[in-house]
Write a protein that holds these residues in place. Structure first.
Motif, PDB file in Angstrom:
ATOM      1  N   GLY A  96       0.788  -1.221   0.000  1.00  0.00           N
ATOM      2  CA  GLY A  96       0.000   0.000   0.000  1.00  0.00           C
ATOM      3  C   GLY A  96       0.820   1.271   0.000  1.00  0.00           C
ATOM      4  O   GLY A  96       0.263   2.375  -0.062  1.00  0.00           O
ATOM      5  N   LEU A  97       2.142   1.139   0.092  1.00  0.00           N
ATOM      6  CA  LEU A  97       3.011   2.322   0.156  1.00  0.00           C
ATOM      7  C   LEU A  97       3.447   2.710  -1.244  1.00  0.00           C
ATOM      8  O   LEU A  97       4.535   2.356  -1.718  1.00  0.00           O
ATOM      9  CB  LEU A  97       4.217   2.037   1.053  1.00  0.00           C
ATOM     10  N   ASP A  98       2.567   3.433  -1.926  1.00  0.00           N
ATOM     11  CA  ASP A  98       2.848   3.881  -3.287  1.00  0.00           C
ATOM     12  C   ASP A  98       3.849   5.022  -3.257  1.00  0.00           C
ATOM     13  O   ASP A  98       3.736   5.957  -2.451  1.00  0.00           O
ATOM     14  CB  ASP A  98       1.550   4.327  -3.957  1.00  0.00           C
ATOM     15  N   ALA A  99       4.818   4.993  -4.137  1.00  0.00           N
ATOM     16  CA  ALA A  99       5.906   5.983  -4.132  1.00  0.00           C
ATOM     17  C   ALA A  99       5.386   7.405  -4.247  1.00  0.00           C
ATOM     18  O   ALA A  99       5.971   8.345  -3.684  1.00  0.00           O
ATOM     19  CB  ALA A  99       6.890   5.679  -5.260  1.00  0.00           C
ATOM     20  N   ASP A 100       4.278   7.596  -4.949  1.00  0.00           N
ATOM     21  CA  ASP A 100       3.738   8.946  -5.126  1.00  0.00           C
ATOM     22  C   ASP A 100       3.132   9.502  -3.845  1.00  0.00           C
ATOM     23  O   ASP A 100       2.850  10.702  -3.763  1.00  0.00           O
ATOM     24  CB  ASP A 100       2.678   8.959  -6.229  1.00  0.00           C
ATOM     25  N   ASP A 101       2.892   8.640  -2.850  1.00  0.00           N
ATOM     26  CA  ASP A 101       2.255   9.055  -1.598  1.00  0.00           C
ATOM     27  C   ASP A 101       3.249   9.137  -0.441  1.00  0.00           C
ATOM     28  O   ASP A 101       2.835   9.230   0.717  1.00  0.00           O
ATOM     29  CB  ASP A 101       1.152   8.060  -1.207  1.00  0.00           C
ATOM     30  N   LEU A 102       4.554   9.115  -0.745  1.00  0.00           N
ATOM     31  CA  LEU A 102       5.547   9.001   0.316  1.00  0.00           C
ATOM     32  C   LEU A 102       6.466  10.215   0.362  1.00  0.00           C
ATOM     33  O   LEU A 102       6.696  10.900  -0.642  1.00  0.00           O
ATOM     34  CB  LEU A 102       6.394   7.736   0.113  1.00  0.00           C
ATOM     35  N   THR A 103       7.020  10.442   1.544  1.00  0.00           N
ATOM     36  CA  THR A 103       8.081  11.426   1.683  1.00  0.00           C
ATOM     37  C   THR A 103       9.367  10.868   1.068  1.00  0.00           C
ATOM     38  O   THR A 103       9.445   9.693   0.696  1.00  0.00           O
ATOM     39  CB  THR A 103       8.357  11.747   3.157  1.00  0.00           C
ATOM     40  N   ALA A 104      10.368  11.712   0.986  1.00  0.00           N
ATOM     41  CA  ALA A 104      11.672  11.248   0.499  1.00  0.00           C
ATOM     42  C   ALA A 104      12.259  10.184   1.412  1.00  0.00           C
ATOM     43  O   ALA A 104      13.164   9.444   1.006  1.00  0.00           O
ATOM     44  CB  ALA A 104      12.627  12.432   0.395  1.00  0.00           C
ATOM     45  N   TYR A 105      11.721  10.079   2.621  1.00  0.00           N
ATOM     46  CA  TYR A 105      12.213   9.105   3.600  1.00  0.00           C
ATOM     47  C   TYR A 105      11.371   7.833   3.607  1.00  0.00           C
ATOM     48  O   TYR A 105      11.524   6.984   4.470  1.00  0.00           O
ATOM     49  CB  TYR A 105      12.239   9.751   4.987  1.00  0.00           C
ATOM     50  N   GLY A 106      10.438   7.727   2.630  1.00  0.00           N
ATOM     51  CA  GLY A 106       9.684   6.491   2.449  1.00  0.00           C
ATOM     52  C   GLY A 106       8.485   6.328   3.351  1.00  0.00           C
ATOM     53  O   GLY A 106       8.036   5.196   3.573  1.00  0.00           O
ATOM     54  N   LEU A 107       7.897   7.430   3.837  1.00  0.00           N
ATOM     55  CA  LEU A 107       6.782   7.358   4.772  1.00  0.00           C
ATOM     56  C   LEU A 107       5.588   8.136   4.228  1.00  0.00           C
ATOM     57  O   LEU A 107       5.757   9.079   3.462  1.00  0.00           O
ATOM     58  CB  LEU A 107       7.221   7.906   6.135  1.00  0.00           C
TER      59      LEU A 107
END
Length: 605
Positions: free
Chosen positions: A228-239
Motif C-alpha cells: 500500500g506504500l505507493d511511491a507517489d504518496d511518500l516522503t523522500a524518507y519512504g513514509l
C-alpha cells in the motif's frame, strides 16, 4: 514468535456479566447478529445464542469468529463477547469452540490512554483551572457485542479461521473519503464500511511497515502493508505524506499483543506479515496483534538516500515549535541541551529563531506566574554553551494568565531569538490582538489562543515585518472513523477567522508602502486548507514557501502515521528575490524526540 493468545489483561470494564435462568434465546449466526451495516439488525438487549471459535482475548472478554461463514462480504463473521471483570463462567481459551447465550448491544468503547474521561480547562484571564468531561467518546462508532452472558459452553477445539488479507478500498488508488453520506453500506468502495465488515475478525497485514514512531510506553502504533506504500504518496524518507484527495485507509493502528512486554520500534521497521483481530478504540479501527514482537529480531531500517539540503550564505531564519518548553519541567536541562545541539548543528546557528510553544517558568499548573524569562534564558545559555551564537530574546509576556491556550496554567507564547552579531536591528515588537476583548471569543478569534508576535526590523537597509504565529489546533475535529458519515473539521472556522483577522491587520498597517513581510510558525494546517485561504487572498500577495528539494521533503509533523506540513514560511509585501527553504527531518520521525515538530529554515540570499 511467541503466541500470547491465552493471556488476558484488565483494561476497560464495560458491563457486569450475570447468570440468568432458562431463556428462549433465538439461535443466530454471528453474521446474522452483525448484519450488513454499522449496527446490528437485532433489537437492543434481545437475547441470542451463537457459536464460533475463540480467536483471542482483549480487555474483559474474548473474540468469537464463525467457523461457517455466510459468504457475504458485507457481514462480519467476528464478534466480541464481554464477560466483565468477574466472569461467571470459566474463560475459554484460544481455539475453543464455544456456544454462548447473551444479549446483543451496540457499545461505544470507553476512552483509553492517551485519552481520559476528564480534562483540565483554564478560565481565561484567571488562575482558575476547572475539570470538564471529555466528550470524545460520544463521537465514537459503536461496536456490536454480546454481553450479559447467561450461558457459555465449550464444545471442543478447532482450527483458527484463516485471516483475511487487509486491503481496504483506496489502498492502491487515491481516495478522498472514508464514507459517502446517504449511500448504501458499501465495503468494496467505502473504507469506513470495509472496516465494519471485518469487525471482530482475524486479518493479516502483509509485509507490515512501521509508519509511526513506537514509543516504549505506548500500546498502539501505526503500520501499513508494504503493497500500500505507493511511491507517489511518500516522503523522500519512504513514509506516508498527506496530500489533497487521499485519506490513507491503508495506514492502520495496531495494538501490541495482549501481555506483550514494552518495546520500541523506529519508523520504517519491516515486521513481515502481522496477524491480529480488527476492533475499534479511541475513534479509530485497530488491529490487536496475535503475537509478541521481539524488537531485537528486527534490524534497524535502511535509511533511503536523500538529497542533502543546500547551505547557501545569507540571512538564516528558523521556525521551531519547541513543544511545551519550560525550565519548570523535570529533566529540562537535557531538553535545552538537545534543542541547542540542533540549533547549532543542524540549523547552522540561525540569525533569527522563531520559537513556538514556550511556556512560563513553572509550566503547567494554577499559579500566577506568566513570565518566561528563566526558560528563555536557559535556552539562550544552552545554545551559547554548545558553541553557538549569543541570542537576544524578543518576548512579551501575556497581559493576564491563561489567555493564550495550550496546557492549562502554562501561558504558552511565541518568542523570537535574534543573534547579537546578525546585523538585525529590532525597531519594535507587539503582541497582536491582546486588548480588552482578549477573553471574548465572539469578538476575538485569538481568545484562548497564542497571540501572534509582530516585530518590525531593519536588515541590511531593508524594512522587514516578521510575524511569529501559532494558530489554533485541530482539537475537536471529527475523525474519519467516528459516527459522522461526512466528518467535518470543526476547528477550521476558528483558524480561518484568525488568519482573516491577521491579514486584515497587516493590510491596514502596510498596504500603502509594504515592507518585506514574513509569516512563520505553526499554522496547524496545510497550505491548501480552507483555514489558510485568507493568506492566499490577501492584497499583500502571500506565497507559502516549500522545501527547495521538492514536495516530498516538505513535512514537519506526523499524525496517525501520516506526515504533513503544518509549519510554514509565507512571504508577502515586497517579497524576496530568491529564498531557499529547508524542512529538516529531525524530530517528527525520531524514536527519541527533541520536539514533535521538525524545524524549518529559510535563507534570504
Amino acid at each position: 514468535m511467541t503466541l500470547l493468545a491465552n493471556i488476558r489483561i484488565a483494561t476497560p470494564l464495560f458491563f457486569s456479566a450475570f447468570l440468568a435462568g432458562p431463556t428462549n434465546a433465538a439461535e443466530r449466526s454471528i453474521a446474522e447478529i452483525q448484519g450488513v451495516d454499522h449496527k446490528s439488525p437485532i433489537a437492543a438487549a434481545e437475547e441470542v445464542t451463537t457459536s464460533g471459535i475463540v480467536t483471542g482475548h482483549f480487555g474483559s472478554g474474548f473474540f468469537l469468529q464463525s467457523a461457517l461463514p455466510d459468504g457475504d462480504q458485507g457481514t462480519s463473521e467476528g464478534i466480541f463477547v464481554f464477560l466483565g471483570s468477574a466472569p461467571a463462567f470459566p474463560v475459554p481459551v484460544r481455539g475453543d469452540i464455544v456456544t454462548v447465550t447473551g444479549q446483543v448491544t451496540e457499545f461505544q468503547p470507553l476512552l483509553q490512554p492517551p485519552l481520559f474521561p476528564t480534562r483540565e480547562q483554564a478560565v481565561c484571564g484567571t488562575t482558575q483551572i476547572t475539570t470538564v468531561n471529555n466528550q470524545d467518546r460520544g463521537t465514537f462508532l459503536a461496536g456490536t457485542q454480546i454481553y450479559r452472558v447467561s450461558a457459555l459452553t465449550v464444545d471442543g477445539s478447532g482450527t483458527l479461521p484463516q485471516p483475511v488479507s487487509f486491503a481496504p478500498p483506496g489502498m492502491n488508488s487515491t481516495i478522498g473519503y472514508a464514507d459517502k453520506p446517504h449511500t448504501p453500506f458499501n465495503p468494496t468502495d467505502h473504507p469506513r464500511d470495509y472496516f465494519e465488515s471485518l469487525e471482530g475478525m482475524r486479518v493479516v497485514i502483509e509485509e507490515a511497515v512501521v509508519v509511526s514512531r513506537k514509543d516504549r510506553g505506548w500500546d498502539q502504533f501505526w503500520v501499513a502493508p508494504a503493497a500500500g506504500l505507493d511511491a507517489d504518496d511518500l516522503t523522500a524518507y519512504g513514509l506516508p505524506l498527506a496530500h489533497a484527495g487521499h485519506v490513507f485507509p491503508e495506514v492502520v493502528q495496531v495494538h501490541k499483543a495482549v501481555g506483550q512486554p514494552a518495546f520500541a520500534l523506529p519508523v520504517g521497521t519491516k515486521l513481515g506479515d502481522r496477524t491480529g483481530i480488527l476492533t475499534y478504540e479511541n475513534g479509530n479501527y485497530m488491529v490487536v496483534l496475535d503475537a509478541a514482537i521481539d524488537e531485537t529480531a528486527y534490524p534497524a531500517p535502511t535509511q533511503p538516500t536523500v538529497t542533502a539540503p543546500t547551505n547557501p550564505e545569507g540571512l538564516r531564519i528558523a521556525t521551531y515549535n519547541a513543544e511545551n518548553l519550560t525550565i519548570g519541567a523535570p529533566g529540562s536541562a537535557n531538553r535545552f541541551a538537545a534543542i541547542a545541539a540542533q540549533v547549532v548543528g543542524d540549523l547552522n546557528s540561525p540569525d533569527i529563531i522563531a520559537l513556538q510553544e514556550v511556556q512560563d517558568d513553572d509550566g503547567q499548573g494554577a499559579t500566577a506566574v506568566v513570565t518566561a524569562t528563566q526558560t528563555i534564558g536557559a535556552l539562550v545559555d544552552a545554545i551559547l554553551a554548545t558553541g553557538g551564537r549569543r541570542h537576544l530574546p524578543v518576548a512579551l509576556d501575556p497581559m493576564q494568565p491563561n489567555t493564550d491556550g495550550g496546557a492549562p496554567g502554562a501561558n504558552i507564547r511565541t518568542v523570537f531569538l535574534v543573534a547579537d552579531d546578525s546585523g538585525v536591528e529590532i525597531l519594535s515588537s507587539e503582541r497582536l490582538f491582546d486588548g480588552d476583548d482578549r477573553c471574548d471569543s465572539s469578538a476575538n478569534p485569538f481568545q484562548a489562543a497564542r497571540r501572534p508576535l509582530l516585530v518590525e526590523a531593519e536588515i541590511d537597509g531593508t524594512r522587514y515585518v516578521l510575524v511569529n504565529l501559532h494558530l489554533s489546533s485541530k482539537l475537536g475535529d471529527q475523525g474519519l472513523y467516528t459516527n459522522a458519515e461526512n466528518p467535518q473539521p470543526g476547528s477550521t472556522d476558528r483558524r480561518r477567522r484568525q488568519a482573516a483577522q491577521l491579514v486584515a491587520e497587516l493590510e491596514r498597517r502596510y498596504s500603502g508602502n509594504p515592507p518585506v513581510i514574513l509569516l512563520m510558525g505553526d499554522f496547524n494546517d496545510h497550505v491548501d486548507a480552507k483555514a489558510l485561504e485568507p493568506f492566499h487572498q490577501s492584497t499583500l500577495g502571500f506565497t507559502f514557501l516549500r522545501d527547495h528539494r521538492g514536495e516530498n521533503y516538505t513535512a514537519s509533523y506526523a499524525f496517525n502515521g501520516v506526515r504533513e506540513a503544518i509549519d510554514h514560511f509565507a512571504v508577502g509585501g515586497t517579497g524576496l528575490a530568491n529564498p531557499t527553504v529547508t524542512y529538516l527531518n529531525l524530530n517528527a520521525d525520531a524514536l527519541t524526540q527533541v520536539s514533535d515538530h521538525n524545524p524549518v529554515v529559510l535563507v534570504v540570499h
